[in-house]
Design a protein around this motif. Structure first.
Motif, short mmCIF file in Angstrom:
data_model
loop_
_atom_site.label_atom_id
_atom_site.label_comp_id
_atom_site.label_asym_id
_atom_site.label_seq_id
_atom_site.Cartn_x
_atom_site.Cartn_y
_atom_site.Cartn_z
N VAL A 62 31.71 24.76 46.05
CA VAL A 62 32.44 25.49 44.85
C VAL A 62 33.82 26.04 45.06
O VAL A 62 34.82 25.80 44.40
CB VAL A 62 31.49 26.46 44.40
N ARG A 63 33.77 26.55 46.21
CA ARG A 63 35.04 27.22 46.71
C ARG A 63 36.20 25.94 46.97
O ARG A 63 37.45 26.35 46.51
CB ARG A 63 35.02 28.01 47.94
N PHE A 96 35.52 34.68 38.06
CA PHE A 96 34.23 34.66 37.46
C PHE A 96 34.07 33.16 36.54
O PHE A 96 35.22 32.95 36.10
CB PHE A 96 34.07 35.58 36.08
N ILE A 97 33.05 32.56 37.03
CA ILE A 97 32.88 31.18 36.42
C ILE A 97 31.84 31.13 35.35
O ILE A 97 30.65 31.46 35.43
CB ILE A 97 32.41 30.21 37.70
N ILE A 146 39.18 28.45 45.69
CA ILE A 146 38.82 29.62 45.75
C ILE A 146 38.70 30.08 47.15
O ILE A 146 38.03 29.43 48.03
CB ILE A 146 37.43 30.05 45.05
N GLY A 147 39.35 31.23 47.73
CA GLY A 147 39.37 31.44 49.13
C GLY A 147 38.32 32.05 49.57
O GLY A 147 37.36 32.69 48.76
N GLU A 191 26.15 25.82 52.02
CA GLU A 191 27.00 24.64 51.54
C GLU A 191 27.29 24.55 50.18
O GLU A 191 28.49 23.92 49.98
CB GLU A 191 25.88 23.38 52.06
N CYS A 192 26.55 24.92 49.32
CA CYS A 192 27.04 24.97 47.78
C CYS A 192 27.94 25.87 47.60
O CYS A 192 29.18 25.69 47.03
CB CYS A 192 25.90 25.59 46.99
#
Length: 598
Positions: free
Chosen positions: A513-514, A561-562, A519-520, A508-509
């Motif tokens: 985030v995506r 990259f985050i 983000i694909g 779920e997280c």
């Protein structure tokens, strides 16, 4: 002559009676102490592994249960560990579990039970504790060999007899002309043949000294409880620590001192808001204080901190379920600038990390540093309710504090932990106040570092710059008549933290985030989380990603990259420039490979 013989005979008779009366008492005392010791060890084993056992049973990892049990039996007194299910069947056991052992011989109760069982002529202490399992409640069985207690009791009887005999015969030896040579076994397998009667009082003094040293050693053995975790791979938790302190240091007063406070109150547009700082030190120590209680002394840095304390600058925390007291110390802007930003973070921080940022040492900053350390020493002395508290001093902000505390509270146990590296002696020689810093730290009872390498560096630094006696074998330093033990303590935080249990699942997280960052599903994600500090390698990490995408263009568009980095010490030019440079570099890499800006 006959008078001497009658005196000697009477003395021997009295000694024999004393030996007969007191030797059994010595055995009883030793047996009682040994059983209490093993019961505490059993509880510690149980508390340290029960959560792991529960998880392994729930997931069906039977081999992991057995491996966990086997790892515990490195302790020479721990004979075997097993698990009995609700029906009383022994499902898992270590290799040395007695063949005739049955779960029914060690029944379990709510708080754990203890019983003594026989096994092939030997006595065994069986401890049984309840453990939650998928099918009902089983119990963990911990067996300790009691033969060592019998050997210890026999040794106690011998030593009591020797001590009483030495005390009883010594007065008669000064005038006696009749002596009987003796060869008595001493601790460690040594023998002595010089304790005999004669005209010389010197020989009797030697005899009494030998027997006295043996008795003192016995008393030390009885008083010094063996390390409960010796030979045991303990999974430490607040409950484990509470048990250990309750057994070893009942009624102990615990005080923690650090620059960073565990709870900060700031004023916002909606009123006063409480914040928990992003700090590894706080994350590591806060569970300790919740378990032990006591007082945490720290700098009150929040804009609403003064509004939330009582008349004595104290506040009970955590707010939802108070477990200990936070005592805030107030610093002026000048003190904060010199002590914290100046000496601690422009001087000691880059010096100890051997970074490429040159350390700055200014006389004014050093004076502020000493002044603030004195303020904290006075606050701790006022908070102490006893003259022998346990004080946990944290980090490089308080290098001279241990010595100041030792002067104010001579009987205190001072445990200092240096949360950053300790450099080699040549690097540390740059500091113009090195002798004062080393001398301050040597006010500690125990001085801890992350690694043995850092301990070695510290001992070499002491050896090079101050006059002190260093015991390499014990890793201790005696300075100013006080001994400091130097030890490595790799520190970490609980993982996974309990807070994650209330979070959404990993899947779920990831989806969240995506979706939030666009983000694909076919894109790999890397994450970095730390403070904005030049020792964390944020710039190098961004450059490494640039290098990856240059050398392996197939990852372009397939890797993101985050980097999450909390701003830190922004009043210092070095840190402010770091944050600006990181943003510019991230923007350049994103622009180079078609991504969005920072």
């Amino acid at each position: 002559m006959q008078t001497y013989l009658r005196y000697a005979a009477g003395a021997l008779g009295a000694v024999a009676i004393l030996v007969l009366l007191l030797a059994p008492l010595a055995s009883v005392l030793v047996d009682t102490w040994s059983l209490r010791d093993l019961e505490s060890r059993s509880k510690l084993v149980y508390l340290s592994i029960k959560d792991q056992v529960t998880r392994h049973l729930a997931s069906g990892n039977n081999s992991d249960v057995v491996s966990l049990f086997e790892s515990l039996t490195a302790d020479e007194k721990l004979l075997a560990v097993g698990y009995c299910d609700e029906a009383g069947q022994l499902l898992f056991a270590t290799k040395l579990m007695p063949a005739k052992f049955a779960c029914g011989s060690a029944p379990s109760g709510e708080g754990g039970t203890f019983s003594t069982i026989e096994n092939e002529g030997s006595k065994i202490l069986a401890a049984s504790f309840p453990v939650a399992a998928p099918k009902g409640t089983g119990h963990l069985v911990v067996l300790h060999d009691l033969s060592f207690a019998e050997r210890r009791a026999a040794k106690a009887r011998l030593h009591w007899a020797l001590a009483i005999a030495g005390a009883g015969l010594a007065p008669g030896g000064t005038g006696s002309a009749v002596g009987v040579p003796s060869v008595a076994p001493m601790a460690g397998g040594h023998t002595t043949d010089h304790c005999r009667g004669g005209r010389s009082t010197r020989l009797h003094s030697q005899c009494a000294a030998v027997l006295g040293s043996e008795l003192r050693q016995l008393v030390r053995d009885l008083q010094r409880a063996p390390p409960l975790a010796e030979g045991i791979q303990v999974e430490w938790s607040p409950q484990t620590l509470r048990l250990l302190l309750g057994h070893e240091l009942p009624n102990a007063e615990v005080l923690v001192v650090s620059n960073r406070e565990p709870y900060i109150h700031n004023r916002t547009g909606d009123g006063i808001e409480m914040q928990i700082p992003a700090s590894g030190l706080v994350a590591a120590l806060e569970p300790v204080m919740r378990a032990c209680g006591g007082t945490w002394v720290a700098h009150g840095s929040g804009s609403a901190d003064r509004e939330t304390v009582d008349a004595h600058d104290r506040i009970a925390v955590p707010p939802s379920a108070p477990a200990y007291t936070l005592r805030r110390v107030w610093l002026s802007e000048d003190q904060q600038a010199g002590y914290y930003y100046g000496f601690a973070n422009e001087g000691l921080w880059p010096l100890c990390h051997i970074s490429f940022v040159p350390p700055n040492f200014r006389e004014a900053d050093w004076r502020s540093y000493q002044e603030v350390n004195r303020l904290f020493a006075e606050a701790i002395a006022k908070e102490a309710r006893s003259d022998d508290p346990i004080i946990l001093v944290q980090d490089y902000h308080f290098a001279v504090l241990p010595r100041l505390l030792k002067e104010r509270l001579p009987r205190a146990t001072i445990l200092t932990f240096w949360h950053i590296p300790w450099p080699n002696a040549e690097t540390f020689s740059i500091c113009p106040f090195k002798e004062e810093i080393i001398g301050g730290l040597l006010g500690s009872t125990i001085l801890g570092f992350h690694t043995q390498f850092h301990c070695n560096n510290f001992l070499e630094t002491v050896d090079r710059f101050i006059e002190a006696r260093i015991d390499r074998e014990r890793a201790s330093v005696t300075f100013g008549g006080h001994e400091t033990i130097v030890r490595p303590y790799p520190i970490s935080i609980e993982w996974p933290p309990q807070a994650l249990e209330k979070q959404a699942s990993v899947d779920e997280c990831r989806r969240s985030v995506r979706a939030e960052l666009g983000i694909g599903e076919d894109v790999h994600i890397g994450v970095g989380v730390e403070r904005f500090d030049y020792t964390k390698g944020v710039l190098n990490r961004i450059r490494a990603i640039d290098e990856l995408l240059t050398r392996h263009p197939e990852w372009r568009g397939r890797f993101v990259f985050i980097q999450a980095a909390a701003p830190s010490r922004s009043k210092l030019d070095t840190y402010r420039h770091l944050q600006e440079e990181a943003k510019e570099l991230a923007g350049a890499v994103n622009a180079k490979y078609g991504g969005a800006g920072p």
